[in-house]
Design an enzyme around this catalytic site. Structure first.
Site, mmCIF file in Angstrom:
data_model
loop_
_atom_site.group_PDB
_atom_site.id
_atom_site.type_symbol
_atom_site.label_atom_id
_atom_site.label_comp_id
_atom_site.label_asym_id
_atom_site.label_seq_id
_atom_site.Cartn_x
_atom_site.Cartn_y
_atom_site.Cartn_z
ATOM 1 N N ASN A 1 0.874 -1.163 0.000
ATOM 2 C CA ASN A 1 0.000 0.000 0.000
ATOM 3 C C ASN A 1 0.915 1.218 0.000
ATOM 4 O O ASN A 1 1.413 1.636 1.040
ATOM 5 C CB ASN A 1 -0.876 -0.072 1.261
ATOM 6 C CG ASN A 1 -1.915 1.024 1.299
ATOM 7 O OD1 ASN A 1 -1.861 1.971 0.501
ATOM 8 N ND2 ASN A 1 -2.846 0.909 2.218
ATOM 9 N N ARG B 1 -2.574 -1.959 -3.539
ATOM 10 C CA ARG B 1 -3.768 -1.137 -3.403
ATOM 11 C C ARG B 1 -3.585 0.036 -4.367
ATOM 12 O O ARG B 1 -2.590 0.763 -4.274
ATOM 13 C CB ARG B 1 -3.874 -0.619 -1.973
ATOM 14 C CG ARG B 1 -4.975 0.390 -1.841
ATOM 15 C CD ARG B 1 -5.041 0.960 -0.444
ATOM 16 N NE ARG B 1 -6.128 1.910 -0.365
ATOM 17 C CZ ARG B 1 -6.029 3.093 0.227
ATOM 18 N NH1 ARG B 1 -4.915 3.462 0.798
ATOM 19 N NH2 ARG B 1 -7.065 3.899 0.251
ATOM 20 N N HIS C 1 -12.646 3.410 -0.433
ATOM 21 C CA HIS C 1 -12.743 2.394 0.645
ATOM 22 C C HIS C 1 -13.473 1.139 0.163
ATOM 23 O O HIS C 1 -14.017 0.388 0.977
ATOM 24 C CB HIS C 1 -13.517 2.922 1.881
ATOM 25 C CG HIS C 1 -12.822 3.973 2.668
ATOM 26 N ND1 HIS C 1 -13.500 5.008 3.273
ATOM 27 C CD2 HIS C 1 -11.519 4.155 2.966
ATOM 28 C CE1 HIS C 1 -12.645 5.781 3.914
ATOM 29 N NE2 HIS C 1 -11.419 5.279 3.743
ATOM 30 N N GLY D 1 -12.681 5.807 9.904
ATOM 31 C CA GLY D 1 -11.293 5.915 10.355
ATOM 32 C C GLY D 1 -10.910 7.366 10.210
ATOM 33 O O GLY D 1 -11.775 8.248 10.305
ATOM 34 N N ARG E 1 -10.971 16.222 7.066
ATOM 35 C CA ARG E 1 -11.747 16.594 5.867
ATOM 36 C C ARG E 1 -13.172 16.974 6.246
ATOM 37 O O ARG E 1 -13.777 16.332 7.109
ATOM 38 C CB ARG E 1 -11.801 15.415 4.881
ATOM 39 C CG ARG E 1 -10.498 15.203 4.147
ATOM 40 C CD ARG E 1 -10.518 13.905 3.361
ATOM 41 N NE ARG E 1 -9.629 12.934 3.937
ATOM 42 C CZ ARG E 1 -9.595 11.645 3.592
ATOM 43 N NH1 ARG E 1 -10.402 11.192 2.682
ATOM 44 N NH2 ARG E 1 -8.738 10.830 4.161
ATOM 45 N N MET F 1 -9.671 10.491 17.703
ATOM 46 C CA MET F 1 -10.948 10.246 18.363
ATOM 47 C C MET F 1 -10.798 9.927 19.851
ATOM 48 O O MET F 1 -11.637 10.308 20.659
ATOM 49 C CB MET F 1 -11.678 9.118 17.619
ATOM 50 C CG MET F 1 -13.072 8.837 18.086
ATOM 51 S SD MET F 1 -14.146 10.273 18.207
ATOM 52 C CE MET F 1 -14.682 10.503 16.532
ATOM 53 N N ARG F 2 -9.682 9.263 20.216
ATOM 54 C CA ARG F 2 -9.485 8.938 21.640
ATOM 55 C C ARG F 2 -9.359 10.215 22.463
ATOM 56 O O ARG F 2 -10.001 10.377 23.506
ATOM 57 C CB ARG F 2 -8.222 8.099 21.833
ATOM 58 C CG ARG F 2 -8.405 6.656 21.454
ATOM 59 C CD ARG F 2 -7.111 5.976 21.267
ATOM 60 N NE ARG F 2 -6.471 6.456 20.050
ATOM 61 C CZ ARG F 2 -5.607 5.763 19.324
ATOM 62 N NH1 ARG F 2 -5.253 4.577 19.711
ATOM 63 N NH2 ARG F 2 -5.088 6.257 18.232
ATOM 64 N N GLY G 1 -10.905 2.328 12.411
ATOM 65 C CA GLY G 1 -10.361 2.613 13.749
ATOM 66 C C GLY G 1 -11.402 3.192 14.700
ATOM 67 O O GLY G 1 -11.480 2.806 15.870
ATOM 68 N N GLU H 1 -8.166 -4.698 5.077
ATOM 69 C CA GLU H 1 -8.022 -4.401 3.653
ATOM 70 C C GLU H 1 -6.885 -5.205 3.031
ATOM 71 O O GLU H 1 -6.985 -5.667 1.901
ATOM 72 C CB GLU H 1 -7.776 -2.905 3.452
ATOM 73 C CG GLU H 1 -9.034 -2.092 3.693
ATOM 74 C CD GLU H 1 -8.791 -0.603 3.725
ATOM 75 O OE1 GLU H 1 -8.256 -0.111 4.739
ATOM 76 O OE2 GLU H 1 -9.130 0.075 2.741
HETATM 77 P P1 AMP Z 1 -7.926 4.366 10.952
HETATM 78 O O1 AMP Z 1 -7.763 5.457 9.919
HETATM 79 O O2 AMP Z 1 -8.922 3.320 10.568
HETATM 80 O O3 AMP Z 1 -6.635 3.808 11.459
HETATM 81 O O4 AMP Z 1 -8.589 5.093 12.236
HETATM 82 C C1 AMP Z 1 -7.976 6.160 12.907
HETATM 83 C C2 AMP Z 1 -8.951 6.744 13.925
HETATM 84 O O5 AMP Z 1 -9.377 5.701 14.824
HETATM 85 C C3 AMP Z 1 -8.359 7.856 14.773
HETATM 86 O O6 AMP Z 1 -9.298 8.917 14.900
HETATM 87 C C4 AMP Z 1 -8.170 7.182 16.120
HETATM 88 O O7 AMP Z 1 -8.254 8.110 17.172
HETATM 89 C C5 AMP Z 1 -9.365 6.233 16.150
HETATM 90 N N1 AMP Z 1 -9.170 5.189 17.153
HETATM 91 C C6 AMP Z 1 -8.228 4.214 17.168
HETATM 92 N N2 AMP Z 1 -8.339 3.477 18.308
HETATM 93 C C7 AMP Z 1 -9.371 4.005 19.019
HETATM 94 C C8 AMP Z 1 -9.979 3.713 20.281
HETATM 95 N N3 AMP Z 1 -9.555 2.708 21.055
HETATM 96 N N4 AMP Z 1 -11.029 4.474 20.674
HETATM 97 C C9 AMP Z 1 -11.473 5.494 19.909
HETATM 98 N N5 AMP Z 1 -10.939 5.828 18.720
HETATM 99 C C10 AMP Z 1 -9.910 5.096 18.275
#
Ligand code: AMP
Length: 400
Positions: free
Chosen positions: A7, A89, A178, A208, A239, A281-282, A328, A383
């Protein structure tokens, strides 16, 4: 059969090496900061066994060379000739690619021709492909397109109401992204429910850093929230998702903003980050719990936008059997899942079991209540595995 999945981004290459017969990951890793002075390559073979190299990595060719050197040192594979195929990808396949495709010079030319539609991604994907062609010209390579799954969307749903010539001449339309993830989680949800994919209507939410929703009828995408580019639709990490396009004319006229500034504004400075300063998000959830108003507002905005898409896609599908959360955020942010489905019980038949939703589990799990009309699932996406499977199938059918 050993399949390597690449990727490639503009300055990074993420990879995973699969042994398909045993369904195991032999190694995974990341080459980062390609072209910068502080390049970094890391690979993980057996769980917890990690090796890291730091220093300048000139280009994608150097990056792949380093990856092979590290895989060889770890005694995982000695050279590319030990592989049966490589799956790439590729972000944009335009209208030309509906399926994973074995790469030849025509396919490479098409990926290049489509680069203006994905200027950050397609050239990087192509760089990875070219390096493998140089190093090992006979090794089968397969392009798995992010857009391919959405090629089943009907014309009335993918066209924008712009002058028709813009579609005919400039190929301006909704493509959606996606696709590999939406397809993977839809299939996995059907297996988990022990139902035929063809018998189910689903809404899949890939949440995510980038986020998109997809309406799936009988295993085929019939609408999706991302458009010509991955900017349209849901509120994302940085975005904006949907806005009135006239905001741009207004800012250009009133503030003299340039096209590049507006591009950066919508793609990099908006979304969660634009509202509350963070795209993690955390962190946002923690801050909201501590009483931070902007973080709370950002979460309310994200849930509100999600509800609008769940409602719209319920209307598009007529009947929804399954709602899937993935990515995520979708897989981990229980609070956001809860708030996005709150109030949808009576009208849409979506009822979350609050306790099940808050229990952290690995693998697929159900979070809807027993009496929910719609099954609501959390399905971890993979993926890379889907790309490896599609690569294997494309290579096998090319040999038949
Ligand atoms: P991705 O692009 O799929 O890797 O997702 C990234 C997003 O997932 C980011 O906003 C992270 O803060 C969120 N994320 C990952 N782990 C957690 C978690 N345990 N609780 C809440 N959000 C999470």
């Amino acid at each position: 059969m050993r399949v390597l999945v690449l990727n490639s981004g503009s300055s990074s290459i993420k990879f995973k090496l699969f042994s398909m017969e045993e369904s195991i990951v032999l190694a995974s890793g990341l080459i980062e900061q390609i072209g910068e002075a502080d390049g970094r390559a890391s690979i993980e073979g057996a769980p917890g066994v990690k090796s890291v190299r730091e220093g300048k990595i000139a280009d994608h060719g150097d990056g792949l060379h380093l990856m092979l050197e590290m895989l060889s040192e770890a005694e995982i594979i000695g050279s590319l000739s030990e592989l049966d195929g490589i799956g790439h990808r590729v972000v944009h396949g335009g209208e030309e690619f509906h399926q994973p495709t074995v790469i030849d010079t025509d396919v490479m030319a098409a990926i290049e021709r489509l680069s203006p539609l994905a200027p950050l991604h397609n050239p990087a994907n192509l760089a990875g492909i070219r390096v493998v062609v140089e190093k090992s010209p006979k090794l089968p390579q397969v392009a798995v397109f992010d857009t391919a799954f959405h090629q089943s969307i009907p014309k009335y749903a993918y066209l924008y109401a712009l002058p028709y010539q813009l579609y005919e001449q400039e190929h301006v339309r909704r493509y959606g992204f996606h696709g590999t993830s939406h397809h993977y989680v839809a299939k996995a949800a059907a297996v988990y429910l022990e139902k035929k994919l063809e018998s189910l209507n689903m809404i899949t939410l890939h949440l995510g850093n980038g986020a998109s929703a997809c309406a799936i009828r009988a295993g085929e995408s019939v609408d999706t929230s991302m458009g010509l580019t991955p900017l349209e639709g849901l509120i994302m990490g940085t975005r904006s998702g949907d806005i009135d396009p006239a905001v741009l004319f207004y800012l250009a006229r009133e503030k003299g903003s340039s096209i590049d500034e507006l591009d950066a504004l919508l793609n990099k400075q908006s979304g969660l980050k634009g509202i509350c300063g963070s795209n993690d998000m955390r962190e946002i959830t923690d801050r909201a719990l501590e009483g931070d108003e902007r973080s709370r507002l950002a979460l309310e905005m994200v849930s509100h936008r999600l509800k609008k898409y769940i409602g719209a896609y319920t209307a598009v599908l007529g009947r929804v059997d399954v709602l899937v959360f993935t990515g995520g955020i979708g897989e981990n942010a229980a609070q956001l899942r809860e708030s996005s489905c709150a109030g949808l019980e009576e009208g849409l038949g979506i009822k979350i079991d609050l306790e099940k939703n808050r229990m952290r589990k690995s693998g697929i799990f159900t979070i809807s209540a027993e009496d929910s009309r719609v099954k609501v699932l959390v399905v971890p996406t993979d993926e890379e595995l889907e790309i490896a499977l599609q690569t294997m199938m494309a290579i096998s059918s090319a040999h038949q």
